[in-house]
Scaffold this motif. Structure first.
Motif, PDB file in Angstrom:
ATOM      1  N   TRP A 105       0.852  -1.188   0.000  1.00 18.48           N
ATOM      2  CA  TRP A 105       0.000   0.000   0.000  1.00 18.48           C
ATOM      3  C   TRP A 105       0.888   1.238   0.000  1.00 18.48           C
ATOM      4  O   TRP A 105       1.682   1.443   0.920  1.00 18.48           O
ATOM      5  CB  TRP A 105      -0.891   0.028   1.245  1.00 18.48           C
ATOM      6  N   TRP A 106       0.767   2.070  -1.011  1.00 17.38           N
ATOM      7  CA  TRP A 106       1.565   3.288  -1.094  1.00 17.38           C
ATOM      8  C   TRP A 106       3.049   2.990  -0.863  1.00 17.38           C
ATOM      9  O   TRP A 106       3.731   3.688  -0.129  1.00 17.38           O
ATOM     10  CB  TRP A 106       1.034   4.362  -0.137  1.00 17.38           C
ATOM     11  N   TYR A 107       3.489   1.891  -1.462  1.00 14.82           N
ATOM     12  CA  TYR A 107       4.904   1.500  -1.448  1.00 14.82           C
ATOM     13  C   TYR A 107       5.410   1.152  -0.049  1.00 14.82           C
ATOM     14  O   TYR A 107       6.603   1.266   0.243  1.00 14.82           O
ATOM     15  CB  TYR A 107       5.777   2.576  -2.120  1.00 14.82           C
ATOM     16  N   GLY A 108       4.503   0.685   0.770  1.00 21.07           N
ATOM     17  CA  GLY A 108       4.859   0.204   2.100  1.00 21.07           C
ATOM     18  C   GLY A 108       3.964  -0.953   2.496  1.00 21.07           C
ATOM     19  O   GLY A 108       3.059  -1.346   1.749  1.00 21.07           O
ATOM     20  N   MET A 109       4.215  -1.517   3.662  1.00 19.99           N
ATOM     21  CA  MET A 109       3.366  -2.583   4.184  1.00 19.99           C
ATOM     22  C   MET A 109       1.997  -2.013   4.546  1.00 19.99           C
ATOM     23  O   MET A 109       1.820  -0.791   4.669  1.00 19.99           O
ATOM     24  CB  MET A 109       4.018  -3.222   5.412  1.00 19.99           C
ATOM     25  N   SER A 110       1.028  -2.889   4.721  1.00 22.24           N
ATOM     26  CA  SER A 110      -0.307  -2.429   5.109  1.00 22.24           C
ATOM     27  C   SER A 110      -0.245  -1.765   6.478  1.00 22.24           C
ATOM     28  O   SER A 110       0.593  -2.101   7.332  1.00 22.24           O
ATOM     29  CB  SER A 110      -1.289  -3.604   5.150  1.00 22.24           C
ATOM     30  N   GLY A 111      -1.156  -0.817   6.707  1.00 21.97           N
ATOM     31  CA  GLY A 111      -1.232  -0.179   8.014  1.00 21.97           C
ATOM     32  C   GLY A 111      -1.531  -1.182   9.117  1.00 21.97           C
ATOM     33  O   GLY A 111      -1.075  -1.028  10.253  1.00 21.97           O
ATOM     34  N   HIS A 112      -2.298  -2.228   8.793  1.00 20.81           N
ATOM     35  CA  HIS A 112      -2.624  -3.259   9.778  1.00 20.81           C
ATOM     36  C   HIS A 112      -1.361  -3.989  10.233  1.00 20.81           C
ATOM     37  O   HIS A 112      -1.195  -4.268  11.426  1.00 20.81           O
ATOM     38  CB  HIS A 112      -3.624  -4.246   9.185  1.00 20.81           C
ATOM     39  N   MET A 113      -0.481  -4.296   9.292  1.00 22.74           N
ATOM     40  CA  MET A 113       0.765  -4.978   9.648  1.00 22.74           C
ATOM     41  C   MET A 113       1.657  -4.072  10.488  1.00 22.74           C
ATOM     42  O   MET A 113       2.219  -4.504  11.503  1.00 22.74           O
ATOM     43  CB  MET A 113       1.500  -5.428   8.392  1.00 22.74           C
ATOM     44  N   ARG A 157       9.101  -2.986  -3.832  1.00 20.35           N
ATOM     45  CA  ARG A 157       9.064  -3.849  -2.655  1.00 20.35           C
ATOM     46  C   ARG A 157      10.352  -3.810  -1.841  1.00 20.35           C
ATOM     47  O   ARG A 157      10.404  -4.341  -0.729  1.00 20.35           O
ATOM     48  CB  ARG A 157       8.740  -5.288  -3.047  1.00 20.35           C
ATOM     49  N   MET A 158      11.395  -3.169  -2.374  1.00 16.77           N
ATOM     50  CA  MET A 158      12.666  -3.131  -1.657  1.00 16.77           C
ATOM     51  C   MET A 158      12.576  -2.462  -0.286  1.00 16.77           C
ATOM     52  O   MET A 158      13.153  -2.956   0.687  1.00 16.77           O
ATOM     53  CB  MET A 158      13.729  -2.452  -2.525  1.00 16.77           C
ATOM     54  N   PRO A 159      11.868  -1.317  -0.134  1.00 17.12           N
ATOM     55  CA  PRO A 159      11.810  -0.694   1.199  1.00 17.12           C
ATOM     56  C   PRO A 159      11.149  -1.589   2.246  1.00 17.12           C
ATOM     57  O   PRO A 159      11.571  -1.595   3.403  1.00 17.12           O
ATOM     58  CB  PRO A 159      10.992   0.586   0.960  1.00 17.12           C
ATOM     59  N   ILE A 160      10.105  -2.335   1.856  1.00 15.17           N
ATOM     60  CA  ILE A 160       9.427  -3.208   2.812  1.00 15.17           C
ATOM     61  C   ILE A 160      10.343  -4.350   3.221  1.00 15.17           C
ATOM     62  O   ILE A 160      10.455  -4.691   4.405  1.00 15.17           O
ATOM     63  CB  ILE A 160       8.127  -3.772   2.205  1.00 15.17           C
ATOM     64  N   VAL A 161      10.997  -4.949   2.239  1.00 10.45           N
ATOM     65  CA  VAL A 161      11.911  -6.052   2.535  1.00 10.45           C
ATOM     66  C   VAL A 161      13.055  -5.566   3.424  1.00 10.45           C
ATOM     67  O   VAL A 161      13.443  -6.235   4.393  1.00 10.45           O
ATOM     68  CB  VAL A 161      12.452  -6.674   1.233  1.00 10.45           C
ATOM     69  N   ALA A 162      13.577  -4.373   3.130  1.00  7.47           N
ATOM     70  CA  ALA A 162      14.671  -3.830   3.934  1.00  7.47           C
ATOM     71  C   ALA A 162      14.219  -3.555   5.369  1.00  7.47           C
ATOM     72  O   ALA A 162      14.938  -3.863   6.331  1.00  7.47           O
ATOM     73  CB  ALA A 162      15.207  -2.558   3.295  1.00  7.47           C
ATOM     74  N   GLN A 163      13.033  -2.980   5.530  1.00  8.75           N
ATOM     75  CA  GLN A 163      12.527  -2.701   6.874  1.00  8.75           C
ATOM     76  C   GLN A 163      12.301  -3.995   7.642  1.00  8.75           C
ATOM     77  O   GLN A 163      12.656  -4.104   8.828  1.00  8.75           O
ATOM     78  CB  GLN A 163      11.226  -1.900   6.796  1.00  8.75           C
ATOM     79  N   PHE A 164      11.721  -4.981   6.979  1.00  9.66           N
ATOM     80  CA  PHE A 164      11.454  -6.258   7.634  1.00  9.66           C
ATOM     81  C   PHE A 164      12.761  -6.958   8.002  1.00  9.66           C
ATOM     82  O   PHE A 164      12.876  -7.571   9.061  1.00  9.66           O
ATOM     83  CB  PHE A 164      10.602  -7.136   6.709  1.00  9.66           C
ATOM     84  N   ASN A 165      13.749  -6.850   7.130  1.00 19.15           N
ATOM     85  CA  ASN A 165      15.044  -7.452   7.409  1.00 19.15           C
ATOM     86  C   ASN A 165      15.689  -6.823   8.642  1.00 19.15           C
ATOM     87  O   ASN A 165      16.274  -7.528   9.477  1.00 19.15           O
ATOM     88  CB  ASN A 165      15.966  -7.283   6.204  1.00 19.15           C
ATOM     89  N   GLU A 166      15.569  -5.493   8.777  1.00 17.20           N
ATOM     90  CA  GLU A 166      16.129  -4.821   9.949  1.00 17.20           C
ATOM     91  C   GLU A 166      15.387  -5.224  11.216  1.00 17.20           C
ATOM     92  O   GLU A 166      15.987  -5.380  12.290  1.00 17.20           O
ATOM     93  CB  GLU A 166      16.086  -3.303   9.766  1.00 17.20           C
TER      94      GLU A 166
END
Length: 238
Positions: A105-113, A157-166
């Motif tokens: 959503w808007w180049y990030g994970m869902s607000g719910h997540m 999807r790179m920013p989400i993967v990077a945030q999740f990885n951190e």
């Protein structure tokens, strides 16, 4: 496939046999594309004889994260009126692997997540009487990420993967795999020619066979990556 019904308010429970795998579907769109990925991973986990549980979070996690000082009770428990604490304590804490499924959503994970992750802070706080144990319980789990997106642009999807990885690095949780599927209409991810549903199913099957490697400069490691006695699989990126 296991149907996800956001109108049902009864939380699933562990069967009691096999390694515990929790799959959190974080989109409120029932049986949407990220849900299909979650269901496929669930099926793969069951095929491997894991004790897998899949649930939506939108029917249970209703309140946004707030300043904890305003809503804690006398024992330090979260005072927000929803079922987040039940999901966290009965499902997240005992799980040996946790996989999040989210649309982009808007180049990030869902607000719910994001809200679910934010609210973990209250459960592991030192002000919470069960916080010390909760903090210990969430360290070291296998972690996975499922993404659905309309765009096939890799960068989205790179920013989400990077945030999740951190996040995983912070929690000392091996980030063992990620699957992306592309589609917009409900269920359209099943038409993706790269077969992300099959990839999600395989990730669910292999979760506990994957070993993450993350060497530092002075890490001791073998020169041969694929030695004859190696039985683990590499990180799964699809």
């Amino acid at each position: 496939m296991k149907e996800l019904d956001q109108n049902v308010k009864t939380l699933p429970s562990w069967r009691g046999d096999g390694k515990k795998v929790l799959i959190l579907a974080t989109s409120p769109r029932e049986n949407g594309n990220s849900h299909l990925l979650a269901q496929s991973l669930y099926e793969g986990a069951l095929e491997a004889k894991h004790d897998a549980v899949i649930t939506m979070i939108s029917p249970y996690v209703l309140q946004l994260m707030r300043y904890c000082g305003d809503c804690r009770d006398e024992e330090g428990n979260c005072g927000l009126q929803d079922d987040f604490s039940k999901i966290f304590r009965s499902l997240y804490q005992p799980a040996e692997a946790v996989v999040f499924a989210t649309p982009i959503w808007w180049y990030g994970m869902s607000g719910h997540m994001k809200n679910f992750l934010d609210r973990i802070s209250c459960e592991i706080s030192a002000r919470n009487k069960s916080g010390i144990q909760a903090k210990q319980d969430i360290i070291g789990k296998k972690m996975g990420l499922l993404l659905s997106a309309e765009e096939s642009n890799f960068a989205c999807r790179m920013p989400i993967v990077a945030q999740f990885n951190e996040l995983c690095r912070h929690l000392r949780c091996p980030f063992v795999g990620h699957v992306s599927g592309f589609g917009n209409l409900r269920g359209e991810v099943s038409k993706d020619p790269l077969d992300p549903l099959g990839s999600a199913r395989k990730l669910g099957h292999d979760l506990f066979d994957i070993e993450e490697t993350d060497y530092e400069l002075d890490s001791e490691r073998p020169h041969e990556v694929w030695s004859v006695d190696r039985t683990s699989l590499p990180n799964y990126w699809r």
